[in-house]
Scaffold this motif. Structure first.
Motif, PDB file in Angstrom:
ATOM      1  N   GLY A 175       0.810  -1.207   0.000  1.00  0.00           N
ATOM      2  CA  GLY A 175       0.000   0.000   0.000  1.00  0.00           C
ATOM      3  C   GLY A 175       0.846   1.261   0.000  1.00  0.00           C
ATOM      4  O   GLY A 175       0.522   2.245  -0.682  1.00  0.00           O
ATOM      5  N   LEU A 176       1.939   1.255   0.766  1.00  0.00           N
ATOM      6  CA  LEU A 176       2.834   2.414   0.823  1.00  0.00           C
ATOM      7  C   LEU A 176       3.444   2.694  -0.544  1.00  0.00           C
ATOM      8  O   LEU A 176       3.520   3.849  -0.982  1.00  0.00           O
ATOM      9  N   ASN A 177       3.874   1.652  -1.244  1.00  0.00           N
ATOM     10  CA  ASN A 177       4.470   1.837  -2.567  1.00  0.00           C
ATOM     11  C   ASN A 177       3.441   2.328  -3.579  1.00  0.00           C
ATOM     12  O   ASN A 177       3.751   3.166  -4.435  1.00  0.00           O
ATOM     13  N   VAL A 178       2.222   1.827  -3.478  1.00  0.00           N
ATOM     14  CA  VAL A 178       1.158   2.288  -4.378  1.00  0.00           C
ATOM     15  C   VAL A 178       0.879   3.767  -4.139  1.00  0.00           C
ATOM     16  O   VAL A 178       0.766   4.556  -5.091  1.00  0.00           O
ATOM     17  N   ARG A 179       0.774   4.174  -2.874  1.00  0.00           N
ATOM     18  CA  ARG A 179       0.511   5.583  -2.567  1.00  0.00           C
ATOM     19  C   ARG A 179       1.689   6.476  -2.950  1.00  0.00           C
ATOM     20  O   ARG A 179       1.511   7.629  -3.339  1.00  0.00           O
ATOM     21  N   ARG A 180       2.924   5.946  -2.857  1.00  0.00           N
ATOM     22  CA  ARG A 180       4.105   6.720  -3.291  1.00  0.00           C
ATOM     23  C   ARG A 180       4.073   6.957  -4.792  1.00  0.00           C
ATOM     24  O   ARG A 180       4.406   8.046  -5.284  1.00  0.00           O
ATOM     25  N   LEU A 181       3.646   5.952  -5.552  1.00  0.00           N
ATOM     26  CA  LEU A 181       3.501   6.122  -6.998  1.00  0.00           C
ATOM     27  C   LEU A 181       2.413   7.132  -7.317  1.00  0.00           C
ATOM     28  O   LEU A 181       2.567   7.975  -8.210  1.00  0.00           O
ATOM     29  N   HIS A 182       1.305   7.070  -6.572  1.00  0.00           N
ATOM     30  CA  HIS A 182       0.245   8.061  -6.747  1.00  0.00           C
ATOM     31  C   HIS A 182       0.773   9.474  -6.480  1.00  0.00           C
ATOM     32  O   HIS A 182       0.389  10.432  -7.157  1.00  0.00           O
ATOM     33  N   ASP A 183       1.649   9.603  -5.500  1.00  0.00           N
ATOM     34  CA  ASP A 183       2.150  10.910  -5.092  1.00  0.00           C
ATOM     35  C   ASP A 183       2.968  11.585  -6.185  1.00  0.00           C
ATOM     36  O   ASP A 183       3.050  12.807  -6.235  1.00  0.00           O
ATOM     37  N   ILE A 184       3.574  10.786  -7.067  1.00  0.00           N
ATOM     38  CA  ILE A 184       4.370  11.370  -8.160  1.00  0.00           C
ATOM     39  C   ILE A 184       3.598  11.316  -9.475  1.00  0.00           C
ATOM     40  O   ILE A 184       4.173  11.494 -10.554  1.00  0.00           O
ATOM     41  N   GLY A 185       2.278  11.049  -9.374  1.00  0.00           N
ATOM     42  CA  GLY A 185       1.419  11.125 -10.544  1.00  0.00           C
ATOM     43  C   GLY A 185       1.373   9.885 -11.396  1.00  0.00           C
ATOM     44  O   GLY A 185       0.972   9.949 -12.564  1.00  0.00           O
ATOM     45  N   LEU A 186       1.772   8.726 -10.832  1.00  0.00           N
ATOM     46  CA  LEU A 186       1.800   7.477 -11.599  1.00  0.00           C
ATOM     47  C   LEU A 186       0.776   6.494 -11.036  1.00  0.00           C
ATOM     48  O   LEU A 186       0.382   6.575  -9.875  1.00  0.00           O
ATOM     49  N   THR A 187       0.368   5.548 -11.857  1.00  0.00           N
ATOM     50  CA  THR A 187      -0.561   4.523 -11.402  1.00  0.00           C
ATOM     51  C   THR A 187       0.125   3.536 -10.467  1.00  0.00           C
ATOM     52  O   THR A 187       1.310   3.208 -10.659  1.00  0.00           O
ATOM     53  N   GLY A 188      -0.604   3.070  -9.473  1.00  0.00           N
ATOM     54  CA  GLY A 188      -0.047   2.120  -8.517  1.00  0.00           C
ATOM     55  C   GLY A 188       0.300   0.772  -9.116  1.00  0.00           C
ATOM     56  O   GLY A 188       1.085   0.007  -8.539  1.00  0.00           O
ATOM     57  N   TRP A 189      -0.269   0.468 -10.292  1.00  0.00           N
ATOM     58  CA  TRP A 189       0.036  -0.815 -10.942  1.00  0.00           C
ATOM     59  C   TRP A 189       1.508  -0.928 -11.346  1.00  0.00           C
ATOM     60  O   TRP A 189       2.014  -2.031 -11.577  1.00  0.00           O
ATOM     61  N   LEU A 190       2.195   0.216 -11.394  1.00  0.00           N
ATOM     62  CA  LEU A 190       3.618   0.176 -11.742  1.00  0.00           C
ATOM     63  C   LEU A 190       4.456  -0.525 -10.679  1.00  0.00           C
ATOM     64  O   LEU A 190       5.618  -0.862 -10.920  1.00  0.00           O
ATOM     65  N   PHE A 191       3.873  -0.739  -9.508  1.00  0.00           N
ATOM     66  CA  PHE A 191       4.610  -1.480  -8.474  1.00  0.00           C
ATOM     67  C   PHE A 191       4.933  -2.897  -8.933  1.00  0.00           C
ATOM     68  O   PHE A 191       5.854  -3.530  -8.410  1.00  0.00           O
ATOM     69  N   LEU A 192       4.205  -3.390  -9.927  1.00  0.00           N
ATOM     70  CA  LEU A 192       4.456  -4.742 -10.436  1.00  0.00           C
ATOM     71  C   LEU A 192       5.832  -4.873 -11.079  1.00  0.00           C
ATOM     72  O   LEU A 192       6.291  -6.002 -11.312  1.00  0.00           O
ATOM     73  N   VAL A 193       6.498  -3.740 -11.355  1.00  0.00           N
ATOM     74  CA  VAL A 193       7.848  -3.836 -11.922  1.00  0.00           C
ATOM     75  C   VAL A 193       8.812  -4.480 -10.933  1.00  0.00           C
ATOM     76  O   VAL A 193       9.917  -4.883 -11.322  1.00  0.00           O
ATOM     77  N   VAL A 194       8.394  -4.569  -9.664  1.00  0.00           N
ATOM     78  CA  VAL A 194       9.256  -5.186  -8.662  1.00  0.00           C
ATOM     79  C   VAL A 194       9.560  -6.643  -9.000  1.00  0.00           C
ATOM     80  O   VAL A 194      10.553  -7.215  -8.541  1.00  0.00           O
ATOM     81  N   PHE A 195       8.694  -7.243  -9.832  1.00  0.00           N
ATOM     82  CA  PHE A 195       8.896  -8.643 -10.208  1.00  0.00           C
ATOM     83  C   PHE A 195       9.828  -8.802 -11.402  1.00  0.00           C
ATOM     84  O   PHE A 195      10.104  -9.930 -11.817  1.00  0.00           O
ATOM     85  N   ILE A 196      10.307  -7.694 -11.955  1.00  0.00           N
ATOM     86  CA  ILE A 196      11.294  -7.786 -13.030  1.00  0.00           C
ATOM     87  C   ILE A 196      12.629  -8.213 -12.432  1.00  0.00           C
ATOM     88  O   ILE A 196      13.130  -7.547 -11.515  1.00  0.00           O
ATOM     89  N   PRO A 197      13.212  -9.292 -12.904  1.00  0.00           N
ATOM     90  CA  PRO A 197      14.479  -9.777 -12.319  1.00  0.00           C
ATOM     91  C   PRO A 197      15.576  -8.709 -12.378  1.00  0.00           C
ATOM     92  O   PRO A 197      15.679  -7.941 -13.328  1.00  0.00           O
ATOM     93  N   THR A 198      16.345  -8.652 -11.353  1.00  0.00           N
ATOM     94  CA  THR A 198      17.559  -7.831 -11.235  1.00  0.00           C
ATOM     95  C   THR A 198      17.268  -6.334 -11.055  1.00  0.00           C
ATOM     96  O   THR A 198      17.743  -5.713 -10.100  1.00  0.00           O
ATOM     97  N   ILE A 199      16.486  -5.740 -11.960  1.00  0.00           N
ATOM     98  CA  ILE A 199      16.340  -4.284 -11.923  1.00  0.00           C
ATOM     99  C   ILE A 199      15.019  -3.823 -11.303  1.00  0.00           C
ATOM    100  O   ILE A 199      14.804  -2.623 -11.160  1.00  0.00           O
ATOM    101  N   GLY A 200      14.138  -4.769 -10.955  1.00  0.00           N
ATOM    102  CA  GLY A 200      12.830  -4.385 -10.420  1.00  0.00           C
ATOM    103  C   GLY A 200      12.932  -3.506  -9.187  1.00  0.00           C
ATOM    104  O   GLY A 200      12.290  -2.446  -9.102  1.00  0.00           O
ATOM    105  N   TRP A 201      13.730  -3.926  -8.207  1.00  0.00           N
ATOM    106  CA  TRP A 201      13.861  -3.165  -6.968  1.00  0.00           C
ATOM    107  C   TRP A 201      14.572  -1.836  -7.205  1.00  0.00           C
ATOM    108  O   TRP A 201      14.309  -0.843  -6.521  1.00  0.00           O
ATOM    109  N   LEU A 202      15.461  -1.801  -8.190  1.00  0.00           N
ATOM    110  CA  LEU A 202      16.144  -0.550  -8.512  1.00  0.00           C
ATOM    111  C   LEU A 202      15.159   0.479  -9.069  1.00  0.00           C
ATOM    112  O   LEU A 202      15.223   1.668  -8.734  1.00  0.00           O
ATOM    113  N   ILE A 203      14.219   0.024  -9.892  1.00  0.00           N
ATOM    114  CA  ILE A 203      13.198   0.923 -10.434  1.00  0.00           C
ATOM    115  C   ILE A 203      12.317   1.470  -9.312  1.00  0.00           C
ATOM    116  O   ILE A 203      11.993   2.673  -9.276  1.00  0.00           O
ATOM    117  N   ILE A 204      11.933   0.593  -8.372  1.00  0.00           N
ATOM    118  CA  ILE A 204      11.123   1.035  -7.233  1.00  0.00           C
ATOM    119  C   ILE A 204      11.880   2.071  -6.407  1.00  0.00           C
ATOM    120  O   ILE A 204      11.301   3.060  -5.931  1.00  0.00           O
TER     121      ILE A 204
END
Length: 231
Positions: free
Chosen positions: A178-207
Motif C-alpha cells: 500500500g505504501l508503494n502504491v501511494r508513493r507512486l500516486h504521489d508522483i502522478g503514476l498509477t499504482g500498478w507500476l509497483f508490479l515492476v518489482v517482479f522484473i528480475p535484477t532491476i525491479g527493486w532498482l526501479i522502485i
C-alpha cells in the motif's frame, strides 16, 4: 477523522472528501449519518475505511456572541479577495492535522493505512516507514537469536529466528505494498507500476528510483498534496 468536502453531486449522491491526514476519500449518500447540505468546503467528521468515508456528518461552526468590548471585525481579508477567512475553520484542522514525524508515519502505516491502497504518500512517509520497519526487523532477529542461543539451536536450524522473521515479513506485506502504491500516486503514476518489482535484477532498482522522486506539488487524480509538503 476531521475533513472537508471537495465535491458532492446531489443528483447522483456521490462525492469526494479530503481528510486531515492529507488523503482523499469517496463517499455516497448512504454514508451520510443524517441528511444535510454537503456543499464544497463543508467541514465534516467521518470514519475512514480504506479509500471510503463512512458515517459522514457535517460540523456546524460555533460562534461566540460578540461582547460590547470586542472589536467589530475579527477576521482579516484574504489575499485573493475581500471575503474574510474564519480563523476557527483553520484552527480545527490545525488541532486535528496528522503528525508528520517519521515515527507517526510508521505507526499509521501499521494501523489506519494497513490496507490503504488509495491516496498519496510523500517521500518522508515512505522513508520513515522504511527506517522503523528496518529497526523493527533487527529487533525481531535479535530476539530470535537470543532465544535460539538459549535453547541451543544456533548450531542447527535457528527455528525461532526463522519463524519470527517470517511472521514479521508476512504481517508487513500489505502495508508495504500500500505504501508503494501511494508513493507512486504521489508522483502522478498509477499504482500498478509497483508490479515492476517482479522484473528480475532491476525491479527493486526501479522502485528505489520511484521512491526518490519528489512529491507532485499539486492535487492530482489520487488526492491533494500530502500534509506537510509545501506546494
Amino acid at each position: 477523522m476531521r475533513g472537508e468536502v471537495l465535491h458532492y453531486d446531489e443528483d447522483h449522491g456521490f462525492g469526494f472528501i479530503t481528510g486531515a491526514d492529507g488523503n482523499r476519500y469517496t463517499f455516497a449518500r448512504e454514508d451520510l449519518r443524517r441528511e444535510a447540505s454537503m456543499a464544497k468546503g463543508t467541514v465534516i467528521e467521518f470514519q475512514p475505511t480504506g479509500g471510503r468515508a463512512r458515517d459522514v456528518f457535517s460540523i456546524r461552526a460555533q460562534t461566540a456572541s460578540p461582547s460590547a468590548d470586542a472589536p467589530a471585525a475579527t477576521a482579516a481579508p484574504t489575499q485573493t479577495g475581500n471575503a474574510p477567512v474564519a480563523p476557527q475553520h483553520f484552527g480545527r484542522f490545525a488541532e486535528n492535522a496528522p503528525a508528520t514525524d517519521l515515527w507517526s508515519y510508521f505507526r499509521r502505516g501499521l494501523t489506519e493505512n494497513y490496507f490503504n491502497f488509495s491516496g498519496r504518500a510523500r517521500r518522508k512517509e515512505y522513508w520513515g516507514y522504511c527506517l522503523f520497519s528496518t529497526i523493527a526487523l533487527i529487533v525481531v532477529v535479535g530476539v530470535g537469536l537470543f532465544v535460539d542461543d538459549a535453547m541451543g539451536h544456533l548450531d542447527e536450524l535457528p527455528a525461532v529466528t526463522v519463524g519470527l522473521c517470517g511472521a514479521f515479513v508476512l504481517a508487513t506485506i500489505p502495508p508495504w505494498i500500500g505504501l508503494n502504491v501511494r508513493r507512486l500516486h504521489d508522483i502522478g503514476l498509477t499504482g500498478w507500476l509497483f508490479l515492476v518489482v517482479f522484473i528480475p535484477t532491476i525491479g527493486w532498482l526501479i522502485i528505489l528510483v520511484f521512491a526518490l522522486i519528489p512529491t507532485q506539488a499539486r492535487e492530482n487524480q489520487w488526492g491533494p498534496v500530502p500534509a506537510g509538503v509545501r506546494a
